[in-house]
Design an enzyme around this catalytic site. Structure first.
Site, PDB file in Angstrom:
ATOM      1  N   TRP A 126      -1.483   1.888  13.450  1.00 47.32           N
ATOM      2  CA  TRP A 126      -1.545   0.502  12.974  1.00 47.32           C
ATOM      3  C   TRP A 126      -0.237   0.053  12.326  1.00 47.32           C
ATOM      4  O   TRP A 126       0.298  -1.007  12.657  1.00 47.32           O
ATOM      5  CB  TRP A 126      -2.700   0.358  11.983  1.00 47.32           C
ATOM      6  CG  TRP A 126      -2.834  -1.007  11.390  1.00 47.32           C
ATOM      7  CD1 TRP A 126      -3.480  -2.082  11.931  1.00 47.32           C
ATOM      8  CD2 TRP A 126      -2.317  -1.441  10.120  1.00 47.32           C
ATOM      9  NE1 TRP A 126      -3.410  -3.163  11.090  1.00 47.32           N
ATOM     10  CE2 TRP A 126      -2.690  -2.808   9.969  1.00 47.32           C
ATOM     11  CE3 TRP A 126      -1.585  -0.839   9.106  1.00 47.32           C
ATOM     12  CZ2 TRP A 126      -2.354  -3.547   8.837  1.00 47.32           C
ATOM     13  CZ3 TRP A 126      -1.235  -1.581   7.985  1.00 47.32           C
ATOM     14  CH2 TRP A 126      -1.628  -2.921   7.854  1.00 47.32           C
ATOM     15  N   ASP A 127       0.271   0.839  11.374  1.00 44.60           N
ATOM     16  CA  ASP A 127       1.476   0.392  10.673  1.00 44.60           C
ATOM     17  C   ASP A 127       2.702   0.405  11.579  1.00 44.60           C
ATOM     18  O   ASP A 127       3.593  -0.441  11.446  1.00 44.60           O
ATOM     19  CB  ASP A 127       1.731   1.196   9.399  1.00 44.60           C
ATOM     20  CG  ASP A 127       1.502   2.678   9.572  1.00 44.60           C
ATOM     21  OD1 ASP A 127       1.237   3.116  10.710  1.00 44.60           O
ATOM     22  OD2 ASP A 127       1.593   3.397   8.569  1.00 44.60           O
ATOM     23  N   THR A 128       2.747   1.332  12.541  1.00 41.89           N
ATOM     24  CA  THR A 128       3.841   1.317  13.513  1.00 41.89           C
ATOM     25  C   THR A 128       3.790   0.039  14.341  1.00 41.89           C
ATOM     26  O   THR A 128       4.811  -0.626  14.548  1.00 41.89           O
ATOM     27  CB  THR A 128       3.762   2.532  14.448  1.00 41.89           C
ATOM     28  OG1 THR A 128       3.923   3.730  13.692  1.00 41.89           O
ATOM     29  CG2 THR A 128       4.845   2.472  15.518  1.00 41.89           C
TER      30      THR A 128
ATOM     31  N   TYR B 132       0.848  -1.195   0.000  1.00 38.69           N
ATOM     32  CA  TYR B 132       0.000   0.000   0.000  1.00 38.69           C
ATOM     33  C   TYR B 132       0.878   1.237   0.000  1.00 38.69           C
ATOM     34  O   TYR B 132       2.026   1.218   0.445  1.00 38.69           O
ATOM     35  CB  TYR B 132      -0.945   0.012   1.206  1.00 38.69           C
ATOM     36  CG  TYR B 132      -0.324   0.491   2.497  1.00 38.69           C
ATOM     37  CD1 TYR B 132      -0.361   1.838   2.858  1.00 38.69           C
ATOM     38  CD2 TYR B 132       0.312  -0.405   3.356  1.00 38.69           C
ATOM     39  CE1 TYR B 132       0.209   2.270   4.043  1.00 38.69           C
ATOM     40  CE2 TYR B 132       0.882   0.022   4.540  1.00 38.69           C
ATOM     41  CZ  TYR B 132       0.824   1.368   4.877  1.00 38.69           C
ATOM     42  OH  TYR B 132       1.403   1.806   6.037  1.00 38.69           O
TER      43      TYR B 132
END
Length: 649
Positions: free
Chosen positions: A225-227, A133
């Site tokens: 979230w991505d962390t 993404y």
């Protein structure tokens, strides 16, 4: 064609039948003799998270496809537009794009899922073994896409991420974006022991296996979230590769109070606790930590109190009056059970006072044993396990009880403060607070802040009930429009709704309010009798007035979970006010405060452990059970997600 499931681990954890994902019927648009590619042929899925991207979406999709085709088989790719509760023309544009190319798929959500929630849904929806993404504004140069995908395809990495902060990268970052980013990444590296330099660059790829292994243990559904994915991947010994990218700032940005402070900051602390602290917290360690905190709180007082003198004063106190104070305080517990019965009655449940008194005893004992008022959760477990009352109702009843406690204590303190003002002692009181030191000063500041917040909160609830305007939404959205803000608003509104259910009728408000006043009046009388045991010669009216004020302020100071049972804060506030407003010496005041608090805690522990035996309840089991339930209840629901696939023939 059967559509893949898109339910996330967070959605399924709730066990709700409403957390479902539906796929609209495929629309077919003639396109020569071309046939749709089989799902088995798709190897690379690129997700484009889209929120109000009508101006950039079409060009981004076309550039993405043309870039992918330079190094991939055209039939092996798919683009998933994860359109997250948009309010502009993005959904219509996404539909048109999906209608024009069989490799483009559209996932629509009626409500905001948040960055992480939308990505999780899209990855579950996707068919590829490589899941990538990036942000639709193409702030990261898309020429890096081949490197991003290839690192996963070749098995070099389980997760690949672009970085704006490696020494060799090219990133044009204005100070107002660069400084907060560096601070954030430094905090993540420091607290979560990450080896990466940039955790939030919107340019990442995962292997399907890595994503599916991490999804169940990643809790955040928003910007963190991505962390959390990167941090937990490193802890799971997955290979995470960070490589430099050319990045250009697109558009403006601003600090978002709710997202950046409440959201990101709290999530760093939550993940730190879960990764670094919680695994080391055995039941024995937890109990020991609570005891140490209490001892430290008391030890701080030795900096300005001679405890040898205090011990002498305690020994000189009238033991019969201390016994009388113990009896008086014991009388408050059936009243607590009666109040809790009235609260539950307003929520639609009726239980015996005896059982509910035991439940209150157990939860208050938990607050003495565990830090951070974890004992409050125990009561919800007890009434669920022994009477089948649902957890949401248990949490609502606790919230209502706490508000009535705060309002009652603040009101009692306010009434006595007005009395001191009328008698001309305001200056003495102000000077007492100004001259305060150590725990006394902290306790008074905390109590004043809590009292003001409690009164303001109740006032806001009353105004919200009488107004057609959604006041919490208006206030929160004034400082934030992020999806975190929506979560905060939903929590506040649920709290207000629960409280209004309990106090929404005159009968309910009157009964619960009256028993709250009685409970805290008994608490004050207990302290008054203890003070008489130390200083029988003092004027009774003066002693009673200072008891009301000192106990009220001391209990407000205990609201913040800075030590188990508020040990230290309560004594500090009590001592400060008694010494400042009466001729009583510091050693007598602290002695009375310690005995008063000890009497109350002793009765609580005896009643609590007796109730645990009678109801066969374990404190540790109760705390762990209710923590799990609250974690599940705070997950973002996937309700309202529609996945729209358009295929061409």
């Amino acid at each position: 064609m059967e559509s893949p499931s898109a339910g996330s681990a967070k959605s399924n954890a709730t066990g709700s039948d409403d957390d479902t994902v539906t796929t609209s019927a495929d629309r077919q648009t003639p396109r020569g003799d071309e046939s749709p590619a089989a799902e088995d042929d798709v190897n690379i899925s690129v997700v484009l998270p889209a929120y109000n991207e009508e101006s950039t979406l079409e060009s981004t999709v076309q550039r993405t496809i043309s870039t992918l085709e330079t190094f991939c088989e055209p039939t092996s790719i798919e683009i998933v537009i994860a359109e997250d509760g948009c309010t502009d023309n993005t959904p219509e544009i996404a539909d048109q794009l999906a209608a024009s190319d069989r490799r483009i798929r559209h996932m629509h959500s009626d409500t905001r899922l948040g960055r992480g929630g939308a990505l999780e849904q899209a990855f579950n929806f996707a068919n590829g073994s490589v899941l990538a993404y990036f942000d639709t504004d193409l702030a990261t140069d898309i020429r890096h896409l081949e490197e991003l995908i290839t690192r996963i395809q070749t098995g070099e990495a389980d997760i690949a991420t672009g970085s704006r902060w490696l020494p060799e990268n090219i990133a044009d970052r204005p100070a107002k974006r660069g400084i907060p980013s560096r601070v954030y990444n430094t905090l993540v590296r420091l607290f979560l022991r990450s080896d990466l330099r940039d955790h939030q660059c919107g340019f990442k790829a995962f292997s399907r296996e890595a994503f599916e292994s991490l999804q169940p243990i990643v809790e955040d559904s928003h910007w963190f979230w991505d962390t959390e994915m990167l941090v937990r991947a490193q802890r799971a010994d997955l290979t995470v590769v960070e490589f430099p990218v050319e990045w250009t700032s697109k558009g403006d940005t601003k600090v978002d109070l709710v997202r950046d402070v409440f959201g990101m900051g709290s999530q760093i602390l939550r993940t730190w606790w879960q990764i670094s602290v919680q695994p080391r917290l055995s039941p024995r360690v937890s109990l020991g930590a609570g005891a140490v905190l209490a001892i430290v709180a008391l030890a701080l007082m030795t900096q300005y109190i001679d405890f040898n003198t205090v011990i002498s004063e305690v020994r000189a106190a009238d033991p019969w009056l201390v016994v009388a104070a113990t009896i008086v305080y014991t009388l408050s517990w059936p009243v607590r059970g009666l109040r809790y019965r009235d609260i539950l009655f307003e929520l639609g449940y009726y239980e015996r006072v005896r059982f509910l008194t035991g439940a209150v005893f157990i939860s208050q004992t938990g607050n003495l044993v565990f830090p951070a008022r974890a004992g409050d959760l125990v009561r919800a477990y007890v009434i669920k396990a022994r009477r089948g009352i649902a957890y949401p109702s248990g949490f609502a009843s606790l919230a209502a009880e706490r508000v009535f406690d705060l309002l009652t204590i603040a009101s009692l303190a306010g009434v006595v403060l007005l009395g001191y003002t009328a008698s001309g002692q305001t200056a003495t009181l102000a000077q007492t607070i100004i001259d305060a030191e150590g725990a006394g000063r902290v306790a008074v500041i905390v109590s004043m802040s809590v009292g003001l917040v409690a009164v303001a909160a109740v006032g806001g609830i009353i105004l919200s009930a009488r107004s057609e305007i959604d006041i919490p939404s208006a206030v929160v959205y004034r400082v934030s429009t992020d999806s975190y803000a929506e979560m905060v608003v939903s929590v506040i509104n649920q709290f207000i709704e629960d409280l209004q259910t309990v106090a929404g009728t005159r009968r309910g408000f009157a009964r619960v309010g009256a028993t709250s006043i009685l409970i805290w009046s008994i608490d004050v009388v207990t302290a008054f009798v203890v003070l008489l045991a130390f200083t029988p010669a003092l004027d009774t009216i003066q002693l009673l007035a200072v008891s009301f004020f000192a106990v009220s302020v001391g209990n407000l100071a205990k609201v913040l979970p800075l030590s188990p049972g508020g040990v230290g804060l309560y004594e500090g506030a009590f001592t400060l006010l008694v010494v400042g407003l009466t001729p009583i010496t510091p050693s007598v005041a602290i002695g009375a405060a310690v005995v008063d608090h000890a009497v109350k805690n002793l009765i609580t522990v005896i009643g609590g452990y007796g109730s645990m035996l009678g109801l066969n309840v374990s404190l540790m089991t109760a705390v762990e059970e209710t923590r799990d339930v609250r974690n599940r209840d705070t997950d973002i629901s996937a309700e309202g997600v529609t996945q729209t696939e358009t295929r061409n023939q």
